[in-house]
Design a protein around this motif. Structure first.
Motif, PDB file in Angstrom:
ATOM      1  N   THR A   1      78.668  28.655  31.826  1.00 45.80           N
ATOM      2  CA  THR A   1      77.390  29.297  32.116  1.00 45.80           C
ATOM      3  C   THR A   1      77.209  29.440  33.615  1.00 45.80           C
ATOM      4  O   THR A   1      77.403  28.484  34.369  1.00 45.80           O
ATOM      5  CB  THR A   1      76.216  28.480  31.544  1.00 45.80           C
ATOM      6  OG1 THR A   1      76.360  28.376  30.120  1.00 45.80           O
ATOM      7  CG2 THR A   1      74.877  29.138  31.862  1.00 45.80           C
TER       8      THR A   1
ATOM      9  N   HIS B   1      75.563  33.089  29.907  1.00 44.37           N
ATOM     10  CA  HIS B   1      76.551  32.297  29.168  1.00 44.37           C
ATOM     11  C   HIS B   1      77.743  33.173  28.805  1.00 44.37           C
ATOM     12  O   HIS B   1      77.575  34.298  28.335  1.00 44.37           O
ATOM     13  CB  HIS B   1      75.919  31.724  27.891  1.00 44.37           C
ATOM     14  CG  HIS B   1      76.852  30.865  27.099  1.00 44.37           C
ATOM     15  ND1 HIS B   1      77.233  29.605  27.501  1.00 44.37           N
ATOM     16  CD2 HIS B   1      77.475  31.093  25.918  1.00 44.37           C
ATOM     17  CE1 HIS B   1      78.057  29.094  26.609  1.00 44.37           C
ATOM     18  NE2 HIS B   1      78.221  29.971  25.643  1.00 44.37           N
TER      19      HIS B   1
ATOM     20  N   ARG C   1      74.557  29.964  36.480  1.00 42.65           N
ATOM     21  CA  ARG C   1      73.126  29.793  36.734  1.00 42.65           C
ATOM     22  C   ARG C   1      72.711  30.790  37.815  1.00 42.65           C
ATOM     23  O   ARG C   1      72.692  30.476  38.992  1.00 42.65           O
ATOM     24  CB  ARG C   1      72.828  28.355  37.176  1.00 42.65           C
ATOM     25  CG  ARG C   1      73.346  27.270  36.239  1.00 42.65           C
ATOM     26  CD  ARG C   1      72.603  27.270  34.916  1.00 42.65           C
ATOM     27  NE  ARG C   1      73.073  26.184  34.030  1.00 42.65           N
ATOM     28  CZ  ARG C   1      72.635  25.984  32.791  1.00 42.65           C
ATOM     29  NH1 ARG C   1      71.719  26.799  32.299  1.00 42.65           N
ATOM     30  NH2 ARG C   1      73.106  25.002  32.058  1.00 42.65           N
TER      31      ARG C   1
ATOM     32  N   ASP D   1      70.126  32.545  33.615  1.00 40.65           N
ATOM     33  CA  ASP D   1      71.391  31.970  33.176  1.00 40.65           C
ATOM     34  C   ASP D   1      72.187  32.972  32.348  1.00 40.65           C
ATOM     35  O   ASP D   1      71.623  33.685  31.509  1.00 40.65           O
ATOM     36  CB  ASP D   1      71.150  30.712  32.339  1.00 40.65           C
ATOM     37  CG  ASP D   1      70.513  29.583  33.146  1.00 40.65           C
ATOM     38  OD1 ASP D   1      70.501  29.691  34.386  1.00 40.65           O
ATOM     39  OD2 ASP D   1      70.035  28.617  32.531  1.00 40.65           O
TER      40      ASP D   1
END
Length: 455
Positions: free
Chosen positions: A165, A131, A167, A129
């Motif tokens: 975010t 951010h 993924r 992930d």
């Protein structure tokens, strides 16, 4: 008790803009291109191997990009300069991106449009992930069309604007996607730069109003091809036009074949956008400024600058030592479509308020969505000097009137701060808050400005 550093004091205390006591006569070596540096950094990080960037810009925007690429798994290190000069050390970038520590990374985009729009596609290649966040203004700048396009290409993303975010799953399928990039050409560039690492590459179609800053897309395509990526550019005919678009010219299509860029060894051109303020100083003072290393052929929008300055009464000549601009002693207003070169609009506005005939700058409605609303800020801040500037649907109308000194706020926008310095050459009593904001693209602007005045 708290103390402040010299840099913090300079950032918040008003900077007295120097007044020219006579015609400027100087040679000014501007730093490397921000657009060129950040595109080269991205392509190097996508390549499988080591690349060297010679003469890169080191400013807030490019340092943020380098940090983002490190967080995405690339190595970005300094190396001794091959050709010593004002740029200092080279940068060596080893890719590809993908492996991130602990499966989680954070990217600070600051207020850098290139970081915010070029790195989300790279984050889809990461294994974990990622951010994203940035300065408060960045949370207001256009990103939704880019994120929607990435989802359509196979990405998983939480959120439609900052903070959001990605993924990352180690890659996405790619394919065909349509995006409305009428607010920023960077929305298309952000897809194209990473597309060769998608499984099927990507076909990106812009469908919307006129695409602003088209030369930047030409830069992106040229840089991809220089790195060995196959890119097809197509302008569809009227039969391909989606409903609601104005004309065939409102659509362009790019096809990037899969395969990935090759490592590169690249010399970064001088930043022609940052040269604008220094060349404008020649026009404002009836002097002469030379920019060394001005390329004879370039995709940078700054290639359009000489003819704009000539239209305002200057002379421009590309000589062996660089581009030389000589002011004519009188500034005339212009009527210009700046849709391809909106970055010049602030400084040209600064010259326009010093001109003796009216000006109209058109095709720059997208400047409302830059580091600040540049149209409103130029009108309000230069209005403090007595300038008569009207904001129109797509730009500015400037009527020359006598000016007086005042304290001006650049609204954390590097181009506005440079513009106010140009006006201050001819208007005594101009002071500028947060001159340090010029560090976004020209880290040493205040010193370079005073050195230019000293010849």
């Amino acid at each position: 008790m708290t103390t402040t550093t010299r840099e913090q004091r300079e950032q918040h205390d008003p900077w007295p803009a120097p007044v020219a006591t006579g015609p400027v006569s100087a040679t000014v070596a501007v730093p490397g291109s921000k657009s060129g540096t950040n595109r080269a950094l991205v392509l190097a990080a996508l390549a499988d191997g080591a690349s060297r960037l010679r003469g890169p810009l080191r400013s807030r925007d490019t340092l943020l990009m380098a940090a983002a690429l490190r967080n995405l798994g690339a190595q970005v290190t300094d190396a001794p300069a091959t050709d010593p000069g004002p740029a200092g050390a080279d940068l060596v970038v080893t890719g590809p991106v993908g492996a991130i520590n602990g499966g989680l990374a954070s990217i600070d985009c600051g207020n850098a449009g290139t970081v915010a729009r070029f790195t989300p596609a790279l984050a889809t290649l990461a294994k974990g992930d990622v951010h994203f966040d940035g300065d408060p203004r960045m949370r207001e700048r256009p990103l939704t069309p880019l994120l929607a396009a990435l989802r359509e290409l196979g990405a998983r993303i939480d959120g439609d604007r900052m903070p959001f975010t990605v993924r990352g799953g180690g890659g996405i399928a790619g394919g065909a996607v349509t995006v409305d990039a009428s607010t920023s050409s960077q929305l298309v560039s952000g897809l194209l730069l990473a597309a060769s690492r998608f499984e099927r590459g990507a076909t990106v179609t812009h469908a919307g109003h006129r695409l602003p800053s088209g030369p930047y897309l030409d830069m992106t395509v040229a840089d991809l091809r220089a790195a060995g990526v196959t890119v097809h550019v197509d302008v569809p005919g009227p039969g391909d036009r989606p409903s609601g678009t104005a004309d065939a010219a409102s659509i362009r299509r790019w096809r990037v074949e899969p395969g990935g860029p090759a490592p590169l060894d690249r010399v970064i051109e001088p930043d022609l956008n940052s040269a604008t303020a220094f060349l404008a100083a020649a026009v404002a003072t009836g002097g002469q400024v030379t920019i060394p290393g001005w390329p004879a052929h370039t995709e940078q929008p700054g290639r359009l600058l000489p003819e704009l300055l000539v239209a305002m009464g200057a002379e421009a000549e590309l000589r062996p030592e660089g581009l030389r601009v000589t002011g004519g002693g009188r500034i005339t207003g212009i009527d210009a479509d700046l849709s391809d070169f909106g970055e010049a609009a602030p400084v040209l506005t600064g010259l326009a308020v010093l001109a003796d005939t009216p000006s109209r700058l058109r095709g720059i409605a997208h400047l409302r969505l830059q580091e600040t609303d540049r149209l409103a800020a130029l009108a309000s801040e230069l209005g403090k000097l007595g300038a008569r500037i009207a904001v129109t649907d797509d730009g500015l109308r400037i009527d020359p009137v006598p000016l007086r000194g005042a304290r001006l706020d650049p609204h954390a926008d590097h181009r506005l701060a440079m513009t106010f310095a140009v006006v201050g050459l001819a208007v005594p009593g101009v002071t500028i808050d947060d001159i340090a904001t010029t560090g976004k693209t020209v880290p040493d602007f205040a010193r370079m400005w005073t050195s230019m005045l000293a010849g």
